[in-house]
Design a protein around this motif. Sequence first.
Motif, short mmCIF file in Angstrom:
data_model
loop_
_atom_site.label_atom_id
_atom_site.label_comp_id
_atom_site.label_asym_id
_atom_site.label_seq_id
_atom_site.Cartn_x
_atom_site.Cartn_y
_atom_site.Cartn_z
N TYR A 29 0.82 -1.21 0.00
CA TYR A 29 0.00 0.00 0.00
C TYR A 29 0.86 1.26 0.00
N ALA A 30 1.97 1.24 0.73
CA ALA A 30 2.86 2.41 0.75
C ALA A 30 3.45 2.66 -0.64
N ALA A 31 3.90 1.60 -1.30
CA ALA A 31 4.48 1.75 -2.64
C ALA A 31 3.43 2.24 -3.64
N LEU A 32 2.22 1.69 -3.57
CA LEU A 32 1.15 2.13 -4.48
C LEU A 32 0.79 3.60 -4.26
N SER A 33 0.89 4.05 -3.01
CA SER A 33 0.54 5.43 -2.68
C SER A 33 1.72 6.38 -2.81
N GLY A 34 2.92 5.84 -2.97
CA GLY A 34 4.10 6.68 -3.07
C GLY A 34 4.46 7.36 -1.75
N VAL A 35 4.18 6.69 -0.65
CA VAL A 35 4.48 7.24 0.67
C VAL A 35 5.41 6.28 1.40
N PRO A 36 6.11 6.76 2.44
CA PRO A 36 6.99 5.86 3.19
C PRO A 36 6.21 4.90 4.08
N LEU A 37 6.88 3.84 4.47
CA LEU A 37 6.33 2.85 5.39
C LEU A 37 7.06 2.98 6.71
N LEU A 38 6.31 3.11 7.79
CA LEU A 38 6.88 3.10 9.13
C LEU A 38 6.47 1.80 9.80
N LEU A 84 10.93 -7.27 3.44
CA LEU A 84 10.85 -6.17 2.47
C LEU A 84 11.97 -6.15 1.46
N SER A 85 12.80 -7.20 1.44
CA SER A 85 13.87 -7.23 0.44
C SER A 85 13.22 -7.27 -0.95
N GLY A 86 13.62 -6.36 -1.78
CA GLY A 86 13.04 -6.27 -3.12
C GLY A 86 11.82 -5.38 -3.20
N SER A 87 11.36 -4.84 -2.08
CA SER A 87 10.18 -3.97 -2.08
C SER A 87 10.56 -2.59 -2.59
N ASP A 88 9.61 -1.94 -3.25
CA ASP A 88 9.83 -0.58 -3.75
C ASP A 88 9.55 0.47 -2.69
N ALA A 89 9.00 0.08 -1.57
CA ALA A 89 8.63 1.05 -0.54
C ALA A 89 9.85 1.52 0.25
N ALA A 90 9.91 2.83 0.51
CA ALA A 90 10.91 3.37 1.42
C ALA A 90 10.39 3.09 2.83
N TRP A 91 11.23 2.50 3.68
CA TRP A 91 10.73 2.09 4.99
C TRP A 91 11.76 2.34 6.08
N SER A 92 11.25 2.39 7.30
CA SER A 92 12.08 2.52 8.49
C SER A 92 11.34 1.87 9.65
N VAL A 93 12.07 1.64 10.74
CA VAL A 93 11.52 0.99 11.92
C VAL A 93 11.61 1.94 13.10
N ARG A 94 10.57 1.98 13.89
CA ARG A 94 10.54 2.76 15.13
C ARG A 94 10.02 1.89 16.26
#
Length: 167
Positions: A29-38, A84-94
């Motif tokens: 969903y993050a990749a489809l929306s062009g937003v980051p994943l937290l 998330l290896s190979g995912s197009d989404a920009a992501w980080s962990v908190r």
Amino acid sequence: MSEDAGSRAVIAAVVPGQSPRVVQEAARYAALSGVPLLVVHVDTTRFVSFEDPDGYVHSATVDVAGAAARAALADVEAASARALSGSDAAWSVRQLIGDPALAIIDLAEKVDASLLVVGTRKRGLGESIREFLTGSVAARLTHRQHRPVLVVPLGETVPPDEELVWE
């Protein structure tokens, strides 16, 4: 993995050992929306004692589980990297602290999240009792804030001829 951008982010709330489906669906969903994943994990052994005006959170510990909290965060980071290896989404962990639903709602407000993604709990008597006593995080999220919540089913589904524990 990228830095936390946050704007309109998709938030995936996870626990150590959980199926990678939650993070993978959230990333989609993050990749489809062009937003980051937290990807967030909530440490329930600590709670917020107060927050400075500049946003620094002071916490207190319920017990001496600091090492366990760091291990849980490391587990979530490693599992997210694998999922998330190979995912197009920009992501980080908190890692958040306190009551899971309230901590996720607070973060969602801060980053103006577009979607919250959570998984179901494992089946079993112990988990059913825990959910009965503390409530479902997914249900609390849907009743206490205005953002959409995606609940990803995990593990086995309940067969149609089997009653749910609370019925």
